[in-house]
Each structure stands twice: as C-alpha cells, then as structure tokens.
Design a protein around this motif. Structure first.
Motif: not given
Length: 283
Positions: A261, A263-264, A268
């Motif tokens: 979560q 890292k994503q 973004k």
C-alpha cells in the motif's frame, strides 16, 4: 475445660481467623492485580480510542507525505497505516492541524493520539515515545536551478542564509554545520525564501524536496555526500502508551508496508528513492 485451656483455644481461633483473612485478602488483591494486568494486556490506549470513536492524529504539512488535500482535509501517504488501523478498530480517523514547532507539545497536551511523520530524535524521545518507522529518508538541499552552487561545501562556504522549517529535525541537524540558518514556520515558507532570493538554499527531507522540485522546475536538489542527516520517520506517541497498544500499531505499520500500500501511494505522489532523482538533481 480449665480456664487456661479456654484462653489457649481463644488465641488459636484468633490466629486462624487472622491467617484466613490474610489468605483471602491476598486472593482478592491477586484477582485485582490480575484484572489490571489483563486490562493492560488488551491495550488501554487502544481501548480509549475505541471508546471515543475517533483516532486523532496531529499533522504538520510536509508534502508529499502529509498534505492538505483538495477538499481542505489533511491526508497523504503517511496516514495510510493509521487509516487502516482506524478501520480495523471501527473508529473515525480525525487529522488535527499542527505545526512542526509545536507538534510534540500538542501530543503531550492530548490534542491527538499520534503525531504523524515524526523523526526519531533523542530530544523528542525524552518527552514522547515512538512507533516503528513508517519510512526512512535523507536530508537534502533545494536550490535554484541556475544557482552557482553545486555542492554542499560550496553552499556552506558562501555564508548565505539557508532556510529550514522551525522545529523540524532537519533544522536541528543543520545547526551543527552552520549558524546562517533562517528558520521559518513551514516548508512552504522555506521554499518561498529560496524562490525569492532571501535564502540560497533550503535544507529539508527528501520527500518534501522532491515535491517542491517537481512542482517548480526552476528548483533542483543537492544531495550531501557524505550525509548530513538521515532519519526514520515514525509516529510520535504518548510516553505512557502501554506495550500491547504499541504492538498493535506497529503491526498496522508493518502490514501497510508489506502489503504494498505504501509503495503504491508513494508512486502516485511521485516519490522516488534518492538514487533515482534524475533531472531533479542539481547538475
């Protein structure tokens, strides 16, 4: 029965009653202690959050990790583990506005349960506790793209003002390298000082530096070699927080990290590791 025998029996009865009272009394005290221990084991800090129905987190702005969102609320990747924890507890996550110069004081005054995006420092640890790190970073300088300075040695030798957010850990670290520090109340005012020419550079954390350079191509990043400052950013918590509650929070942090979560979320908002700065770095 003789009078002497009656006296002896009476004394024995008193002794037996006293011993029995002590036994049962210790039993009741033991039960009380066990109950207290059980409550602590369950996590009294977490229990208070559940009873209140809110998980309060103090947030000082440091884009992209902690930001004011388009709807005016406070958020950012750094709050993801606490948002997940709040959901698991069935409570509402409530961000509370803070500034770096008073974020620790707000935690001590019980204005919020956690202080977000806070670096480990000895000074802070004397007053509050910390969770496990959410992420790690290095301190860097931000300068104008057309600045004549390409190295930290050049910057420090110049004698010009270097700005930093007052009360931030990078500001504290910079004090060991120069006395020409312009302390301001926020990162946005710090970078404004560079853009306006009132300061030759800003010293800040890598995520903030990247966010500033991505928003304004006229800014570039100088990476200190060797490092001037590196840190682990965690959540500040009350010094009295019980171990069981701390364990629960640390599990929430670990799950957010290992699930991908965080890292994503970093991707973004455009956050990259220091070796991948590319054109953001001063040439």
């Amino acid at each position: 029965m003789t009078k002497t025998s009656k006296i002896v029996l009476a004394v024995l009865a008193v002794v037996i009653i006293a011993l029995a009272g002590g036994y049962f009394g210790s039993g009741f005290r033991g039960n009380s202690a066990s109950a207290t221990s059980a409550t602590a084991a369950q996590g009294t800090f977490i229990d208070e959050i559940k009873k209140r129905g809110e998980l309060r987190v103090g947030v000082a702005i440091a884009p992209p990790m902690t930001v004011e969102q388009t709807d005016g609320t406070l958020g950012g990747p750094n709050l993801i583990p606490l948002q997940d924890l709040a959901s698991q507890l069935g409570v509402k996550l409530v961000p509370v506005a803070a500034e770096w110069k008073n974020i620790v004081a707000g935690l001590q005054a019980n204005r919020y349960d956690f202080a977000a995006n806070l670096d480990y420092t000895v000074e802070r640890s004397l007053a509050i506790g910390f969770t496990d790190p959410v992420y790690q970073y290095q301190g860097v300088f931000v300068v104008k793209a057309d600045s004549p300075f390409k190295t930290v040695a050049d910057l420090l030798a110049n004698g010009g003002q270097i700005t930093a957010a007052q009360g931030s850990a990078p500001e504290k670290a910079l004090q060991g390298h120069t006395s020409n520090i312009m302390s301001v109340d926020s990162y946005s005012n710090a970078i404004s000082s560079v853009q306006s020419g009132r300061a030759i550079a800003e010293f800040t954390d890598l995520p903030t530096a990247e966010s500033q350079a991505q928003a304004d191509p006229s800014l570039k990043i100088i990476v200190p070699e060797p490092e001037i400052y590196s840190a682990s950013a965690a959540y500040g918590v009350p010094a009295t927080m019980d171990p069981r509650s701390l364990q629960i929070v640390n599990i929430a942090i670990e799950r957010a990290q290992k699930s991908g979560q965080l890292k994503q979320a970093y991707g973004k908002v455009g956050y990259v590791e220091i070796d991948n700065l590319g054109d953001l770095r001063k040439k």
